[in-house]
Design a protein around this motif. Structure first.
Motif, PDB file in Angstrom:
ATOM      1  N   ILE A   8       0.824  -1.215   0.000  1.00 58.13           N
ATOM      2  CA  ILE A   8       0.000   0.000   0.000  1.00 58.13           C
ATOM      3  C   ILE A   8       0.857   1.265   0.000  1.00 58.13           C
ATOM      4  O   ILE A   8       0.673   2.161  -0.834  1.00 58.13           O
ATOM      5  N   ASN A   9       1.796   1.353   0.944  1.00 58.59           N
ATOM      6  CA  ASN A   9       2.522   2.609   1.162  1.00 58.59           C
ATOM      7  C   ASN A   9       3.669   2.848   0.191  1.00 58.59           C
ATOM      8  O   ASN A   9       4.010   3.999  -0.084  1.00 58.59           O
ATOM      9  N   GLN A  10       4.270   1.780  -0.284  1.00 58.80           N
ATOM     10  CA  GLN A  10       5.458   1.924  -1.135  1.00 58.80           C
ATOM     11  C   GLN A  10       5.160   1.595  -2.596  1.00 58.80           C
ATOM     12  O   GLN A  10       5.446   2.406  -3.477  1.00 58.80           O
ATOM     13  N   ILE A  11       4.577   0.436  -2.850  1.00 56.57           N
ATOM     14  CA  ILE A  11       4.296   0.067  -4.238  1.00 56.57           C
ATOM     15  C   ILE A  11       3.044   0.783  -4.737  1.00 56.57           C
ATOM     16  O   ILE A  11       2.912   1.052  -5.931  1.00 56.57           O
ATOM     17  N   GLY A  12       2.118   1.122  -3.830  1.00 49.70           N
ATOM     18  CA  GLY A  12       0.900   1.827  -4.230  1.00 49.70           C
ATOM     19  C   GLY A  12       1.180   3.090  -5.024  1.00 49.70           C
ATOM     20  O   GLY A  12       0.627   3.290  -6.118  1.00 49.70           O
ATOM     21  N   PRO A  13       2.041   3.998  -4.520  1.00 48.77           N
ATOM     22  CA  PRO A  13       2.371   5.194  -5.300  1.00 48.77           C
ATOM     23  C   PRO A  13       3.010   4.873  -6.649  1.00 48.77           C
ATOM     24  O   PRO A  13       2.759   5.573  -7.642  1.00 48.77           O
ATOM     25  N   TYR A  14       3.818   3.814  -6.698  1.00 42.67           N
ATOM     26  CA  TYR A  14       4.387   3.380  -7.984  1.00 42.67           C
ATOM     27  C   TYR A  14       3.281   2.979  -8.955  1.00 42.67           C
ATOM     28  O   TYR A  14       3.308   3.352 -10.134  1.00 42.67           O
ATOM     29  N   ARG A  15       2.323   2.215  -8.460  1.00 43.69           N
ATOM     30  CA  ARG A  15       1.224   1.781  -9.334  1.00 43.69           C
ATOM     31  C   ARG A  15       0.480   2.996  -9.908  1.00 43.69           C
ATOM     32  O   ARG A  15       0.134   3.025 -11.090  1.00 43.69           O
ATOM     33  N   CYS A  16       0.242   3.970  -9.052  1.00 42.12           N
ATOM     34  CA  CYS A  16      -0.482   5.170  -9.501  1.00 42.12           C
ATOM     35  C   CYS A  16       0.340   5.965 -10.503  1.00 42.12           C
ATOM     36  O   CYS A  16      -0.183   6.436 -11.517  1.00 42.12           O
ATOM     37  N   LEU A  17       1.626   6.118 -10.220  1.00 38.67           N
ATOM     38  CA  LEU A  17       2.482   6.864 -11.143  1.00 38.67           C
ATOM     39  C   LEU A  17       2.589   6.150 -12.483  1.00 38.67           C
ATOM     40  O   LEU A  17       2.534   6.780 -13.547  1.00 38.67           O
ATOM     41  N   LYS A  18       2.717   4.836 -12.439  1.00 35.81           N
ATOM     42  CA  LYS A  18       2.811   4.047 -13.674  1.00 35.81           C
ATOM     43  C   LYS A  18       1.579   4.260 -14.546  1.00 35.81           C
ATOM     44  O   LYS A  18       1.685   4.475 -15.764  1.00 35.81           O
ATOM     45  N   ALA A  19       0.392   4.241 -13.915  1.00 37.99           N
ATOM     46  CA  ALA A  19      -0.849   4.409 -14.673  1.00 37.99           C
ATOM     47  C   ALA A  19      -1.025   5.826 -15.181  1.00 37.99           C
ATOM     48  O   ALA A  19      -1.552   6.055 -16.276  1.00 37.99           O
ATOM     49  N   ALA A  20      -0.574   6.796 -14.388  1.00 35.97           N
ATOM     50  CA  ALA A  20      -0.806   8.209 -14.723  1.00 35.97           C
ATOM     51  C   ALA A  20       0.285   8.812 -15.603  1.00 35.97           C
ATOM     52  O   ALA A  20       0.071   9.864 -16.228  1.00 35.97           O
ATOM     53  N   ALA A  21       1.457   8.184 -15.653  1.00 37.86           N
ATOM     54  CA  ALA A  21       2.634   8.785 -16.285  1.00 37.86           C
ATOM     55  C   ALA A  21       2.402   9.344 -17.689  1.00 37.86           C
ATOM     56  O   ALA A  21       2.753  10.491 -17.965  1.00 37.86           O
ATOM     57  N   PRO A  22       1.832   8.584 -18.627  1.00 40.75           N
ATOM     58  CA  PRO A  22       1.682   9.139 -19.974  1.00 40.75           C
ATOM     59  C   PRO A  22       0.778  10.362 -20.023  1.00 40.75           C
ATOM     60  O   PRO A  22       1.025  11.300 -20.799  1.00 40.75           O
TER      61      PRO A  22
END
Length: 254
Positions: A122-136
């Motif tokens: 939740i705390n560490q990989i969660g932000p990665y997941r969001c950034l990955k989806a939002a990046a483009p």
């Protein structure tokens, strides 16, 4: 109070139905930003806050989803972009202590592998997941990201050493992601200290908290609106700031 005309801009705020996340949403909509509010689908506050803000004339939608699940994140970000047509800002605020009471650093039984996996996801990989989806979408818009870390990640203590480690990772990843997303997108973070009225799941001893904040130069806990003010600045302003973590600790106790 900082203001900016964010007409036409769109933000995606995780954990946006309460605490710092909701304070960020309120700052953004007050400046004409459209906001996709993410929280757990089971959160009773998500639809209630969306309804309240909509009735007040703000352009917001609910984008439910669990940041520990990539499919949920992908669907929530896709819904936001489909509805608003763009995405300018991402606030990675969702997080959990995973415990209702602080865990001593030597209590390895309570900090078992399942506990580690939950907090890291939740705390560490969660932000990665969001950034990955939002990046483009963020790169296309030339947007900005703000991660909500914690002073726990700087060795101030916290709900557990596992929680602190996940927030330390976010501070490091903020710098790493600034390189990954630059030059189009700025990536910064804030590290809040004690949050007054946060509704945080982990309850600290009131007497100990009172003693702690009494030693701060500002003699009080930070308010969600005050942390939101810094996040708002990093989103709407700060054109030459990236890869940085603003420590918001009331001056630090000693």
């Amino acid at each position: 109070m900082i203001t900016a005309d964010l007409s036409g801009k769109v933000a995606f705020v995780t954990g946006g139905a309460s605490g710092i996340g909701l304070a960020v949403v309120e700052r953004l909509v007050a400046n004409k930003c459209r906001v996709a509010i993410n929280d757990l689908a089971t959160s009773p506050r998500l639809n209630a806050e969306v309804e309240r803000l909509t009735k007040a004339g703000h352009d917001v939608i609910a984008c439910p989803g669990d940041v520990s699940q990539q499919a949920d994140v992908d669907a929530a970000v896709a819904l936001a972009v489909s509805h608003f047509g763009r995405l300018d800002f991402l606030v990675n605020n969702a997080g959990t202590p995973g415990t209702s009471a602080p865990i001593p650093v030597d209590d390895f039984a309570r900090m078992d592998e399942a506990f580690w996996q939950k907090l890291v996801s939740i705390n560490q990989i969660g932000p990665y997941r969001c950034l990955k989806a939002a990046a483009p979408h963020l790169k296309k818009a030339g947007g900005a990201v703000v991660n909500v870390a914690s002073t726990a990640g700087l060795g101030y203590g916290g709900s557990s050493s596992v929680y602190a480690s996940t927030k330390a990772a976010i501070i490091l990843l903020t710098t790493e992601w600034s390189y990954a997303m630059g030059p189009e997108v700025r990536v910064n973070a804030i590290a809040p200290n004690v949050v007054d009225g946060s509704g945080w799941d982990c309850k600290f001893d009131p007497a100990q908290l009172k003693d702690y904040v009494g030693k701060l130069p500002l003699r009080r806990a930070g308010k969600p609106s005050e942390y939101a003010e810094a996040i708002f600045y990093l989103l709407a302003g700060a054109p030459y700031i990236t890869g940085q973590t603003i420590v918001m600790d009331g001056g630090g106790a000693r």
